[in-house]
Design an enzyme around this catalytic site. Structure first.
Site, PDB file in Angstrom:
ATOM      1  CG  ASP A 133     -26.079 -17.608  -5.645  1.00 31.98           C
ATOM      2  OD1 ASP A 133     -25.582 -18.544  -5.002  1.00 31.98           O
ATOM      3  OD2 ASP A 133     -25.842 -17.395  -6.852  1.00 31.98           O
ATOM      4  CB  ILE A 134     -21.668 -14.321  -4.776  1.00 31.46           C
ATOM      5  CG1 ILE A 134     -21.909 -13.539  -3.481  1.00 31.46           C
ATOM      6  CG2 ILE A 134     -20.611 -13.635  -5.627  1.00 31.46           C
ATOM      7  CD1 ILE A 134     -22.459 -12.146  -3.683  1.00 31.46           C
ATOM      8  CD  GLU A 167       0.084 -11.621   0.875  1.00 28.36           C
ATOM      9  OE1 GLU A 167      -0.152 -12.487   1.729  1.00 28.36           O
ATOM     10  OE2 GLU A 167       0.622 -11.884  -0.229  1.00 28.36           O
ATOM     11  CD  GLU A 168       2.242 -13.231  -2.971  1.00 27.37           C
ATOM     12  OE1 GLU A 168       3.026 -13.750  -2.160  1.00 27.37           O
ATOM     13  OE2 GLU A 168       1.209 -13.804  -3.385  1.00 27.37           O
ATOM     14  CG  ASP A 201      -3.931 -14.743   0.428  1.00 27.72           C
ATOM     15  OD1 ASP A 201      -3.888 -15.121  -0.753  1.00 27.72           O
ATOM     16  OD2 ASP A 201      -2.935 -14.332   1.048  1.00 27.72           O
ATOM     17  CG  ASP A 226     -20.889 -21.170  -6.579  1.00 26.37           C
ATOM     18  OD1 ASP A 226     -21.240 -20.014  -6.251  1.00 26.37           O
ATOM     19  OD2 ASP A 226     -21.703 -22.031  -6.946  1.00 26.37           O
TER      20      ASP A 226
END
Length: 437
Positions: free
Chosen positions: A38-39, A169-170, A198, A299
């Site tokens: 679990d993170i 990236e933008e 992203d 989550d």
């Protein structure tokens, strides 16, 4: 997530796209999978708070972490310090864009088969108008915490794990393009999959899965099905984030997304809750702060990332085997002109072609969306590999398609037929091959 005027779309009619560079290893099949941890979402949120502090300390109006600004370099240094302390081997790539120095951070977890590399990446830069906490602190913080979980648990996967944080990236996927374009073809072929994250904490979230490599896609869908959360195929940002840099050279890709400026439909409200407003009302705005995050979405997506990384890194890959028939003669493709073909003569194969005929295509072209690409069987049956798409602005068609050709006699002359249906761009067929199991 960058907003490109031309979104890259690769639609394949009637076949399954394997998403592989010709000769590259295919996507992994999970075997003897260790359970993913679990993170802790609290840890992910702390990383976001730290990125917010960095932005606030750099620039007016709430600050930012944009390319060429002090806040971006401070963000890179922050992530690198965490990974160095956890035992990762890190390196920073420098590139130049819009007159400023940009940075990519690449982190390798020691161990695993370096001929089978699973990558996960996120862009770390924001736009200049805000701190970029959902776009894309959310993805960056989630893969950072997943990488730290790898270290905490002492995880030793079969494959080699590599994490990346992209710059600029933008401004048009600049950092990830730089990485891929400077990666030798032998190293590209070692990447069994690239996972992109992203915007995964949008305040009015949807649960979108990239419709690309089927194995990667299934891992994400299975996770969400297991917790009772329905998913949809991601369409809003296709080609607008860093996975496109990998996909364009045939590397299998996948990822997650919770929505940007598009409005959530009433059907999606019924499915996921929320309101029939933008998925992220603060997209590319100064209000994209730590208050612009849905904790539940953050989550769930963080845990889904760990689930996929553990699953996909525990399997093995098998290079394509079998009998190969290849034509390496160059065939020029006239601009907005007649069809051209490259042919191979298949001999010595008993019975019909397989249901998973591997069709390796290497076409060099300055605007691949102009092209229609077909496989022609010996009896003249046409299998469309790639349709015309005016918005598909990337270079080249370099991939392996999988075609169900089981209705065809194997032996005979097979052709790759290509036509350029628009003006201004040119190219040629570099090679064409068929691989029979």
């Amino acid at each position: 997530m960058s907003l490109s005027a031309r979104q890259r779309v690769l639609a394949v009619a009637g076949i399954t796209l394997a998403g592989l560079l010709a000769g590259a290893v295919p996507a992994a099949t999970a075997q003897s999978v260790a359970a993913a941890p679990d993170i802790p979402v609290a840890n992910v949120k702390q990383h976001l708070a730290d990125l917010q502090s960095i932005a606030s300390a750099n620039g007016g109006n709430g600050g930012n972490r944009a390319h060429g600004r002090a806040g971006y370099k401070a963000s890179i240094d922050f992530v690198k310090a965490k990974l160095d302390a956890a035992g990762y081997t890190t390196r920073i790539e420098q590139f130049t864009s819009s007159g400023s120095t940009g940075y990519n951070l690449i982190a390798d977890w020691p161990g695993g088969d370096t001929n089978q590399v699973l990558m996960a990446g996120s862009h770390l830069d924001s736009v200049t108008s805000g701190p970029g906490i959902n776009d894309n602190g959310s993805g960056s913080a989630a893969i950072l915490e997943t990488a730290l979980a790898v270290a905490r648990t002492g995880y030793q996967p079969t494959k080699h794990l590599r994490f990346a944080w992209w710059g600029a990236e933008e401004l048009g996927l600049v950092g990830s393009k730089y990485y891929v374009n400077n990666l030798p073809s032998t190293e590209r072929a070692k990447i069994s999959g690239y996972l992109n994250f992203d915007m995964i904490g949008s305040p009015n979230p949807g649960y979108f899965v990239y419709d690309d490599d089927p194995t990667i896609e299934k891992n994400f869908k299975d996770y969400f099905a297991g917790i009772g959360v329905p998913t949809e195929i991601e369409t809003e940002g296709d080609g607008r984030s860093d996975h496109a840099s990998f996909k364009n050279v045939g590397i299998p890709v996948g990822g997650l997304f919770t929505g940007a400026s598009r409005t959530k439909t009433s059907a999606q409200v019924q499915k996921w809750g929320g309101t029939a407003t933008a998925f992220d009302r603060c997209y590319h705005s100064s209000c994209d702060t730590t208050t612009n995050i849905n904790d539940t979405a953050l989550d769930r997506n963080s845990d889904a990332i760990a689930h996929a990384i553990w699953n996909l890194s525990s399997g093995t890959t098998t290079p394509p085997t079998g009998t190969v028939f290849e034509n390496t003669s160059d065939v020029s493709i006239p601009d907005n002109g007649a069809v051209v073909t490259s042919s191979v003569n298949v001999t010595g194969i008993t019975g019909n072609a397989p249901s998973d005929l591997a069709v390796g295509v290497d076409i060099i072209h300055t605007w691949r969306g102009d092209l229609v690409v077909d496989l022609i069987a010996p009896d003249g049956t046409v299998y469309n590999l790639k349709p015309y798409s005016s918005s598909d602005s990337a270079d080249n068609v370099q991939t392996t398609y999988t075609v169900n050709a089981s209705a065809e006699v194997a032996n005979g002359s097979w052709s790759l037929r290509v036509q350029d249906r628009a003006t201004y761009d040119t190219g040629y067929i570099n090679s064409f091959k068929l691989t029979f199991p």
